[in-house]
Write an enzyme that holds these catalytic residues in place. Structure first.
Site, PDB file in Angstrom:
ATOM      1  N   ARG A 246      47.865  69.336  30.637  1.00 33.00           N
ATOM      2  CA  ARG A 246      48.933  68.712  31.445  1.00 33.00           C
ATOM      3  C   ARG A 246      49.705  69.753  32.244  1.00 33.00           C
ATOM      4  NH1 ARG A 246      53.996  67.260  27.454  1.00 33.00           N
ATOM      5  NH2 ARG A 246      53.658  69.019  26.056  1.00 33.00           N
TER       6      ARG A 246
ATOM      7  N   TYR B 162      46.610  79.032  23.342  1.00 32.29           N
ATOM      8  CA  TYR B 162      45.962  78.683  22.066  1.00 32.29           C
ATOM      9  C   TYR B 162      44.606  79.380  21.978  1.00 32.29           C
ATOM     10  CZ  TYR B 162      49.288  74.805  22.340  1.00 32.29           C
ATOM     11  OH  TYR B 162      50.424  74.046  22.459  1.00 32.29           O
TER      12      TYR B 162
ATOM     13  N   LYS C 168      45.310  62.710  14.605  1.00 33.92           N
ATOM     14  CA  LYS C 168      45.329  62.136  13.260  1.00 33.92           C
ATOM     15  C   LYS C 168      46.691  61.504  13.016  1.00 33.92           C
ATOM     16  CE  LYS C 168      41.869  65.414  11.623  1.00 33.92           C
ATOM     17  NZ  LYS C 168      41.564  66.668  10.931  1.00 33.92           N
TER      18      LYS C 168
ATOM     19  N   GLY D 127      37.556  65.507  10.409  1.00 35.90           N
ATOM     20  CA  GLY D 127      37.017  66.249   9.267  1.00 35.90           C
ATOM     21  C   GLY D 127      37.819  67.502   9.008  1.00 35.90           C
TER      22      GLY D 127
ATOM     23  N   THR E 221      38.706  70.827   9.698  1.00 40.33           N
ATOM     24  CA  THR E 221      38.417  71.685  10.851  1.00 40.33           C
ATOM     25  C   THR E 221      39.652  72.443  11.315  1.00 40.33           C
ATOM     26  OG1 THR E 221      38.930  69.830  12.298  1.00 40.33           O
ATOM     27  CG2 THR E 221      36.607  70.136  11.764  1.00 40.33           C
TER      28      THR E 221
ATOM     29  N   ALA F 135      41.071  74.731  13.925  1.00 42.00           N
ATOM     30  CA  ALA F 135      40.576  75.027  15.269  1.00 42.00           C
ATOM     31  C   ALA F 135      40.105  76.478  15.389  1.00 42.00           C
ATOM     32  CB  ALA F 135      41.683  74.740  16.283  1.00 42.00           C
TER      33      ALA F 135
ATOM     34  N   LYS G 293      46.194  62.453   4.963  1.00 42.85           N
ATOM     35  CA  LYS G 293      46.049  63.779   4.323  1.00 42.85           C
ATOM     36  C   LYS G 293      47.134  64.754   4.781  1.00 42.85           C
ATOM     37  CE  LYS G 293      44.395  66.201   7.938  1.00 42.85           C
ATOM     38  NZ  LYS G 293      44.799  67.525   8.421  1.00 42.85           N
TER      39      LYS G 293
ATOM     40  N   THR H 286      43.384  70.942   4.066  1.00 45.39           N
ATOM     41  CA  THR H 286      44.769  70.975   4.528  1.00 45.39           C
ATOM     42  C   THR H 286      45.736  71.251   3.382  1.00 45.39           C
ATOM     43  OG1 THR H 286      43.999  69.230   6.006  1.00 45.39           O
ATOM     44  CG2 THR H 286      46.293  69.786   6.125  1.00 45.39           C
TER      45      THR H 286
ATOM     46  N   ARG I  85      49.322  73.610   9.424  1.00 46.38           N
ATOM     47  CA  ARG I  85      50.722  73.508   9.843  1.00 46.38           C
ATOM     48  C   ARG I  85      51.478  72.578   8.914  1.00 46.38           C
ATOM     49  NH1 ARG I  85      48.517  72.178  15.714  1.00 46.38           N
ATOM     50  NH2 ARG I  85      47.247  70.946  14.306  1.00 46.38           N
ATOM     51  N   ASN I  86      50.799  71.548   8.413  1.00 46.56           N
ATOM     52  CA  ASN I  86      51.459  70.622   7.499  1.00 46.56           C
ATOM     53  C   ASN I  86      51.781  71.300   6.168  1.00 46.56           C
ATOM     54  OD1 ASN I  86      51.480  67.737   8.750  1.00 46.56           O
ATOM     55  ND2 ASN I  86      49.494  68.597   9.298  1.00 46.56           N
TER      56      ASN I  86
END
Ligand SMILES: NC(=O)C1=CN([C@@H]2O[C@H](COP(=O)(O)OP(=O)(O)OC[C@H]3O[C@@H](n4cnc5c(N)ncnc54)[C@H](O)[C@@H]3O)[C@@H](O)[C@H]2O)C=CC1
Ligand SMILES: O=C(CO)COP(=O)(O)O
Length: 374
Positions: free
Chosen positions: A45, A62, A119, A147, A149, A151, A209, A266, A273-274
């Site tokens: 964007r 990133y 998600k 799944g 993953t 990044a 999750k 995760t 990050r979570n």
């Protein structure tokens, strides 16, 4: 002599794929698709970010170490990014999916599939991301790629497996269905997709999750060890299973890559990050000071509310998600919220066995956790 391969069982890969969202996961998926031989357009964007990405062949924000392969073009013009595309990967945060799908819809011919990789569950409607996209961009197959993953690992070429699921017309042979075509389109030496026909089941895993990962992070940050983590992962999986089955998904899907696989990843790594958000909260960092106040995408923080709103509406018991909601949205002290979760009445495993009785050490749990957790 080897039997001849029946080529009608081999899917045709998509020629051109458009990735919407130039964040960490959008960039990684675009890199995977280009490595797999697809012609890829990566839409961002921010025009300056797109221009710098196109010029330097690196995304400046990133996965900065990842050189973008040939065949990947970055751009900020949405119409140009979607022109002539055969399939779309929508990879922006869950709160933006409705808007992004609606913007893309008039630029996409009917029949071009959208695979939503965010998600979450939508706040106002309680819908899964594919259902949101179906409303906003009707008349096409809608699916997901999901799944365990991270990044950065995917981009670095660590062996990574995902599940691909997608709606489809009833008369399309299995190998020509969009899920199989997308799976083949993303396959490389290190990236291995599996195909599922349980879109609801895999999406519920991805949405819930992240909330469970926040719980694991909080408890690790407060100093608890592997016993506690394993308990929360296992009981969290039970919450995923309840919601998936109630929404029409299949029980066995929950133990696949989009469920247990992603939950394990995760809940076990500070790369998440979570988990990391939860860890900092468990160490006593105030809500506004987590990640030093940077605007990091923590889907579970937002989805703790959307998941529990949906569970309450369905009269489903999801106590770990409720605990996380109390902490992150209602501001309940962590020690108090965890003590209440932990000393609920004792019950059976699995839930089908109808048995509950009061916890005899409820007050002691409240004292212990109240004293040692923020
Ligand atoms: N990072 C990862 O390892 C994985 C992330 N995911 C999921 O992918 C989704 C995106 O996550 P990340 O790429 O990691 O986030 P990110 O924070 O790295 O990037 C988000 C991207 O979305 C863009 N964006 C934000 N708001 C937007 C809007 N209103 N309109 C258009 N673009 C907008 C941002 O500019 C940025 O490029 C999330 O739902 C996440 O759970 C899924 C698998 C792995
Ligand atoms: O979804 C992910 C891995 O599969 C990424 O997790 P985080 O958003 O917690 O970093």
């Amino acid at each position: 002599m080897e039997a001849a391969v029946d080529i009608s069982t081999i899917p045709a890969p998509y020629g051109r794929i458009t990735v919407l969202g130039g964040g960490a996961w959008g960039t990684a998926l675009a890199v995977v698709a280009a490595r797999a031989g697809r012609e890829v357009r990566l839409w961002m964007r921010d025009a300056r970010q797109a221009e710098a990405t196109a010029r330097t062949r690196h995304n400046p924000r990133y996965l900065r170490k990842t050189a973008l392969p040939d065949g990947l073009e970055a751009m900020s013009d949405l119409a140009a990014a979607l022109a002539g595309t055969e399939a779309v990967l929508l990879v922006t945060p869950s709160v933006t999916v409705r808007d992004m799908a609606a913007r893309a819809a008039p630029l996409l011919p009917a029949g071009v599939p959208i695979f939503v990789c965010a998600k979450g569950i939508e706040a106002e409607t309680g819908l899964l991301m594919s259902q949101v996209a179906e409303q906003a961009a009707p008349g096409r197959p809608i699916g997901t790629v999901t799944g365990p993953t991270f990044a950065s690992e995917t981009a670095a070429g660590h062996p990574t497996a995902v599940t691909v699921a997608c709606t489809t017309g009833p008369d399309v042979p299995p190998a020509q269905r969009p899920a199989a075509r997308m799976a083949l389109s993303l396959t490389t030496d290190t990236f291995r997709p599996y195909v599922s026909d349980d879109l609801v089941g895999v999406e519920v895993g991805g949405a819930v999750k992240n909330v469970i990962a926040i719980a694991c992070g909080i408890l690790a940050g407060a100093g608890f060890g592997e016993n506690t983590r394993a308990a929360i992962i296992t009981r969290g999986l039970d919450e995923i299973k309840e919601l998936a089955v109630r929404l029409g998904g299949r029980r066995e899907t929950v133990t696949g890559l989009g469920g247990l696989g992603d939950l394990m990843l995760t809940c076990s790594s500070p790369q998440s990050r979570n988990f990391s958000y939860g860890f900092q909260r468990g160490q006593g960092v105030a809500e506004g000071a987590v990640f030093d106040g940077a605007p990091v995408v923590v889907e579970g923080r937002f989805n703790a509310v959307t998941v529990t709103d949906l569970a309450r509406r369905l009269e489903l018991n999801m106590p770990i998600c409720e605990m996380v909601r109390e902490i992150v949205a209602d501001g309940r002290p962590i020690g108090e919220a965890f003590a209440a979760y932990w000393s609920r009445p004792l019950m059976a495993e699995p839930r089908a066995m109808d048995l509950t009785f009061p916890h005899p050490a409820e007050d002691a749990a409240a004292r212990r956790f109240g004293e040692m957790m923020p």
